[in-house]
Design a protein around this motif. Structure first.
Motif, PDB file in Angstrom:
ATOM      1  N   ARG A  57      10.703   4.526  39.530  1.00  0.00           N
ATOM      2  CA  ARG A  57      11.766   4.078  40.427  1.00  0.00           C
ATOM      3  C   ARG A  57      12.323   2.775  39.869  1.00  0.00           C
ATOM      4  NH1 ARG A  57      10.057  -0.216  43.653  1.00  0.00           N
ATOM      5  NH2 ARG A  57       7.807  -0.375  43.891  1.00  0.00           N
ATOM      6  N   PRO A  58      13.656   2.558  39.990  1.00  0.00           N
ATOM      7  CA  PRO A  58      14.287   1.386  39.375  1.00  0.00           C
ATOM      8  C   PRO A  58      13.960   0.089  40.098  1.00  0.00           C
ATOM      9  CG  PRO A  58      15.921   2.706  40.547  1.00  0.00           C
ATOM     10  CD  PRO A  58      14.631   3.453  40.639  1.00  0.00           C
ATOM     11  N   LEU A  59      13.801  -0.991  39.345  1.00  0.00           N
ATOM     12  CA  LEU A  59      13.554  -2.315  39.904  1.00  0.00           C
ATOM     13  C   LEU A  59      14.752  -3.239  39.682  1.00  0.00           C
ATOM     14  CD1 LEU A  59       9.929  -2.924  38.550  1.00  0.00           C
ATOM     15  CD2 LEU A  59      10.560  -2.325  40.905  1.00  0.00           C
ATOM     16  N   PHE A  60      15.116  -3.449  38.426  1.00  0.00           N
ATOM     17  CA  PHE A  60      16.238  -4.370  38.171  1.00  0.00           C
ATOM     18  C   PHE A  60      17.027  -3.970  36.932  1.00  0.00           C
ATOM     19  CE2 PHE A  60      12.471  -6.471  36.288  1.00  0.00           C
ATOM     20  CZ  PHE A  60      12.910  -6.755  34.998  1.00  0.00           C
ATOM     21  N   PHE A  61      18.195  -4.594  36.801  1.00  0.00           N
ATOM     22  CA  PHE A  61      19.189  -4.196  35.809  1.00  0.00           C
ATOM     23  C   PHE A  61      19.867  -5.432  35.240  1.00  0.00           C
ATOM     24  CE2 PHE A  61      23.287  -2.519  34.383  1.00  0.00           C
ATOM     25  CZ  PHE A  61      22.963  -1.265  33.884  1.00  0.00           C
ATOM     26  N   LEU A  62      20.126  -5.411  33.938  1.00  0.00           N
ATOM     27  CA  LEU A  62      20.937  -6.447  33.283  1.00  0.00           C
ATOM     28  C   LEU A  62      22.012  -5.757  32.450  1.00  0.00           C
ATOM     29  CD1 LEU A  62      17.697  -7.500  33.048  1.00  0.00           C
ATOM     30  CD2 LEU A  62      18.878  -9.536  32.259  1.00  0.00           C
ATOM     31  N   ASP A  63      23.155  -6.430  32.251  1.00  0.00           N
ATOM     32  CA  ASP A  63      24.216  -5.827  31.465  1.00  0.00           C
ATOM     33  C   ASP A  63      24.587  -6.696  30.275  1.00  0.00           C
ATOM     34  OD1 ASP A  63      25.606  -7.925  32.825  1.00  0.00           O
ATOM     35  OD2 ASP A  63      27.474  -6.869  32.460  1.00  0.00           O
ATOM     36  N   TYR A  64      25.284  -6.083  29.333  1.00  0.00           N
ATOM     37  CA  TYR A  64      25.891  -6.779  28.200  1.00  0.00           C
ATOM     38  C   TYR A  64      27.342  -6.331  28.155  1.00  0.00           C
ATOM     39  CZ  TYR A  64      27.040  -7.978  23.358  1.00  0.00           C
ATOM     40  OH  TYR A  64      27.644  -8.493  22.227  1.00  0.00           O
ATOM     41  N   PHE A  65      28.268  -7.261  28.339  1.00  0.00           N
ATOM     42  CA  PHE A  65      29.698  -6.967  28.333  1.00  0.00           C
ATOM     43  C   PHE A  65      30.321  -7.790  27.218  1.00  0.00           C
ATOM     44  CE2 PHE A  65      34.060  -7.959  29.514  1.00  0.00           C
ATOM     45  CZ  PHE A  65      34.566  -6.758  29.978  1.00  0.00           C
ATOM     46  N   ALA A  66      30.903  -7.131  26.218  1.00  0.00           N
ATOM     47  CA  ALA A  66      31.479  -7.844  25.070  1.00  0.00           C
ATOM     48  C   ALA A  66      32.928  -7.439  24.898  1.00  0.00           C
ATOM     49  CB  ALA A  66      30.698  -7.511  23.810  1.00  0.00           C
ATOM     50  N   THR A  67      33.786  -8.427  24.662  1.00  0.00           N
ATOM     51  CA  THR A  67      35.206  -8.137  24.546  1.00  0.00           C
ATOM     52  C   THR A  67      35.845  -9.103  23.549  1.00  0.00           C
ATOM     53  OG1 THR A  67      37.218  -7.781  25.855  1.00  0.00           O
ATOM     54  CG2 THR A  67      35.855  -9.659  26.466  1.00  0.00           C
ATOM     55  N   GLY A  68      37.059  -8.749  23.080  1.00  0.00           N
ATOM     56  CA  GLY A  68      37.733  -9.614  22.115  1.00  0.00           C
ATOM     57  C   GLY A  68      38.328 -10.837  22.778  1.00  0.00           C
ATOM     58  N   ALA A  69      39.115 -10.617  23.820  1.00  0.00           N
ATOM     59  CA  ALA A  69      39.710 -11.718  24.577  1.00  0.00           C
ATOM     60  C   ALA A  69      39.410 -11.455  26.043  1.00  0.00           C
ATOM     61  CB  ALA A  69      41.213 -11.786  24.336  1.00  0.00           C
ATOM     62  N   LEU A  70      38.658 -12.340  26.652  1.00  0.00           N
ATOM     63  CA  LEU A  70      38.128 -12.095  27.986  1.00  0.00           C
ATOM     64  C   LEU A  70      39.230 -12.088  29.047  1.00  0.00           C
ATOM     65  CD1 LEU A  70      35.465 -11.689  29.515  1.00  0.00           C
ATOM     66  CD2 LEU A  70      35.308 -14.170  29.756  1.00  0.00           C
ATOM     67  N   SER A  71      39.411 -10.943  29.718  1.00  0.00           N
ATOM     68  CA  SER A  71      40.266 -10.870  30.902  1.00  0.00           C
ATOM     69  C   SER A  71      39.345 -10.886  32.114  1.00  0.00           C
ATOM     70  CB  SER A  71      41.078  -9.574  30.894  1.00  0.00           C
ATOM     71  OG  SER A  71      41.465  -9.256  32.219  1.00  0.00           O
ATOM     72  N   PRO A  72      39.354 -11.990  32.876  1.00  0.00           N
ATOM     73  CA  PRO A  72      38.433 -12.043  34.013  1.00  0.00           C
ATOM     74  C   PRO A  72      38.587 -10.856  34.958  1.00  0.00           C
ATOM     75  CG  PRO A  72      39.275 -14.239  33.571  1.00  0.00           C
ATOM     76  CD  PRO A  72      40.038 -13.297  32.670  1.00  0.00           C
ATOM     77  N   ASP A  73      39.824 -10.396  35.212  1.00  0.00           N
ATOM     78  CA  ASP A  73      40.008  -9.288  36.147  1.00  0.00           C
ATOM     79  C   ASP A  73      39.361  -7.993  35.635  1.00  0.00           C
ATOM     80  OD1 ASP A  73      41.318 -10.891  37.905  1.00  0.00           O
ATOM     81  OD2 ASP A  73      43.335 -10.254  37.317  1.00  0.00           O
ATOM     82  N   VAL A  74      39.540  -7.714  34.353  1.00  0.00           N
ATOM     83  CA  VAL A  74      38.942  -6.507  33.780  1.00  0.00           C
ATOM     84  C   VAL A  74      37.420  -6.615  33.776  1.00  0.00           C
ATOM     85  CG1 VAL A  74      38.694  -5.136  31.672  1.00  0.00           C
ATOM     86  CG2 VAL A  74      40.961  -5.913  32.390  1.00  0.00           C
ATOM     87  N   ALA A  75      36.918  -7.782  33.391  1.00  0.00           N
ATOM     88  CA  ALA A  75      35.464  -7.970  33.349  1.00  0.00           C
ATOM     89  C   ALA A  75      34.868  -7.804  34.737  1.00  0.00           C
ATOM     90  CB  ALA A  75      35.122  -9.345  32.776  1.00  0.00           C
ATOM     91  N   VAL A  76      35.500  -8.400  35.728  1.00  0.00           N
ATOM     92  CA  VAL A  76      34.953  -8.341  37.085  1.00  0.00           C
ATOM     93  C   VAL A  76      35.058  -6.919  37.644  1.00  0.00           C
ATOM     94  CG1 VAL A  76      35.234  -9.166  39.455  1.00  0.00           C
ATOM     95  CG2 VAL A  76      35.292 -10.795  37.542  1.00  0.00           C
TER      96      VAL A  76
END
Lengths: 370, 370
Positions: free
Chosen positions: B109-128
């Protein structure tokens, strides 16, 4: 691999390989990674590479209230140096050491590691060289490299390029978590030397050195004592062993706080562990009696005509890790660090925060350069 | 952000922002992610987003011999659909569900999760938006989204593009680990319906539909009952809830093995859990009495004139998860799955492996289409 089939006539049937995904290359990589990973397995490792999930015994000896400490990180555009020099076997170690330091800040020892390797067209040799660095980094820390994902993503990455991310899980006893809450006014800031840029500031460094000043990676620079590529690619220092010696040789609670100096620089990271009402005041390396910066940072600054303030935000400037301790412990800490092969410097002290700070700036004012 | 400064005269000082890294955009994203993540926090979560490492209590109740089960995954080139349609809020849920299924295969059963988000030019709206899908996926599973890395990597990703990886940690009692060793000749294979491609085969699908057949994402296709983009972007099904119901309603040991159908297709993944000496024999969906494939797969096959064998390697063909159980339990399993809202089909059976298999082919012969 895919190139020959994708140039075939439009009339042929499409295949998975012609769409740019070579399952056999993927299988070859997994099989070669297996032996690299097995060298890192610890007695807690319960599964081999290739199972759906990686199994690790949650047995933490006599720890009373264990807490798992995890972190995800990338190598950033230091990878571009690996591409420029076709040297792929150290970026994995950079990644592991970065992750180890991130959880060490809270007092955790590493347990296991997983990676994410993504590329446009999978070159088994490049993938295996890259992942060999991860395996070496894990072995250096007695940490099991138990899983990961190798993804071939056509049209995502330029030819010969890849991205690399890592995930670490460690453990700390809840009663021994270090979070900066023990930091007091009057404490000393001890900076431990970095080997170079570690894994931060590479976009600015590349722009300054290569785009602006027109240097090439294989140029030997006298002040650096090596080529530009060698200086830039020096492996991210791991602080696990010296800090574990501090844990064992100092009395409990002697380390009030720790910071790993990554993106955001010394002040940006140190500020993350300074309690409200206090301020870490850093005597800059440009002032006598503080720390000696590394020649690579002077070189980058000259190449890019970069303002000191920008340097401080982008780079660690020669300090890769900061310990906050009582002034009474400074000499002992420095001796232990030196005995472990790490140079360290008193780079400032903690004071009561000035009363005139705007609420909006409060967080940014937790650590400042004097 | 960086574009205006980088076009300035060569005489100006270089700044971190002009090199393509916008620290303030990064800080804005972290602050917006914080509230999304907090909605997922469980009582075991001991730290907030933004600490160096994420802290999670290693308290597994009355579990006797807990084992951590971890996995790393990406979304693959399904992300290209998000870019084409500018719809970013579901790929994070795809990623979470993929990871949940991968560790569920071993009974975790799942406990916790982490992500890796990588982009060329960070768009806060897209990232969020992207990370909001992760948060929703975690909340659906009672799993804490406790950390991650958001990386801005100039010159790595095309404008508006990003890569996304995830890392999950779950737990299972060692005595209850399901690894396929209980699979017996005569067992039935129960396939549980997928919602579509899930997160595999997108390079081939895009090539067939868009490059070869010249369709556009927003075209409505009658056989699909929706647009092409809608069919391709259907969220990866999570099998956690129905399988947990099987755990609670069936007697212990009733599930002999499970496979999550990802890259490599039904046979490629099912073969991973079939013991030596046995063979899972799948009655293909093209034969009467087996399972009904989803229209999207027929559509892709027609667009790309793709051979059936290639389809089987690249796609799940309508089966997202396979359970191996005794024939006596088939009806009960199907009823429970149906009550949980999941269609399921008997897609084959386990037999003794034929005696004439080459040693080199032994692993690939653990699961075959008849």
């Amino acid at each position: 691999m895919s190139q020959s089939s994708s140039s075939a006539s439009d009339k042929t049937e499409l295949t998975y390989a012609s769409s740019g995904v070579d399952i056999s290359a993927g299988e070859q990589v997994v099989s070669r990674i297996k032996s690299l990973a097995r060298e890192t397995f610890t007695p807690e490792t319960l599964s081999d590479i290739g199972s759906f999930g990686a199994l690790f015994k949650a047995d933490f000896g006599d720890m009373k209230k264990p807490a798992l400490v995890s972190s995800a990180d990338g190598v950033g555009t230091k990878l571009k140096l690996a591409f420029m020099t076709d040297k792929h076997d150290t970026v994995g170690e950079d990644l592991v050491n970065h992750c180890v330091n991130d959880i060490l800040v809270q007092g955790a020892r590493p347990l296991f590691f997983l990676d994410y390797f993504a590329t446009g067209a999978l070159s088994p040799d490049v993938a295996v060289a890259t992942i060999s660095g991860i395996s070496r980094g894990c072995k250096n820390h007695g940490m099991a490299f138990i899983g990961g994902e190798t993804a071939e993503m056509p049209d995502f990455y330029s030819a010969g390029e890849y991205d690399l991310a890592g995930f670490i899980v460690g453990v700390v006893d809840q009663d021994e978590i270090i979070d900066g809450s023990a930091v007091r006014a009057g404490d000393s800031l001890i900076g431990v030397a970095s080997s170079g840029l570690h894994t931060n500031g590479f976009s600015l460094a590349r722009k300054a050195i290569f785009d602006r000043a027109g240097h090439t990676p294989d140029e030997h620079i006298d002040s650096l004592g090596c080529t530009i590529a060698e200086a830039l690619m020096k492996v991210h220092t791991s602080y696990l062993k010296p800090v574990q010696r501090l844990f064992s040789d100092l009395s409990d609670g002697s380390i009030h706080g720790m910071a790993h100096i990554t993106g955001g620089g010394i002040a940006g990271n140190l500020g993350r562990i300074i309690p409200s009402g206090l301020q870490a005041q850093i005597v800059p390396h440009t002032q006598p009696g503080s720390w000696p910066t590394l020649p690579i940072f002077d070189f980058i600054q000259e190449c890019g005509e970069i303002a000191e303030e920008e340097m401080r935000k982008a780079f660690n400037l020669g300090i890769g890790f900061v310990l906050v301790v009582s002034p009474d412990d400074v000499d002992k800490v420095k001796t232990i660090l030196s005995d472990s092969g790490h140079d360290s410097f008193t780079i400032g002290a903690v004071a009561t925060a000035p009363g005139d700070i705007d609420a909006a700036d409060a967080k940014k004012s937790r650590a400042v350069f004097l």
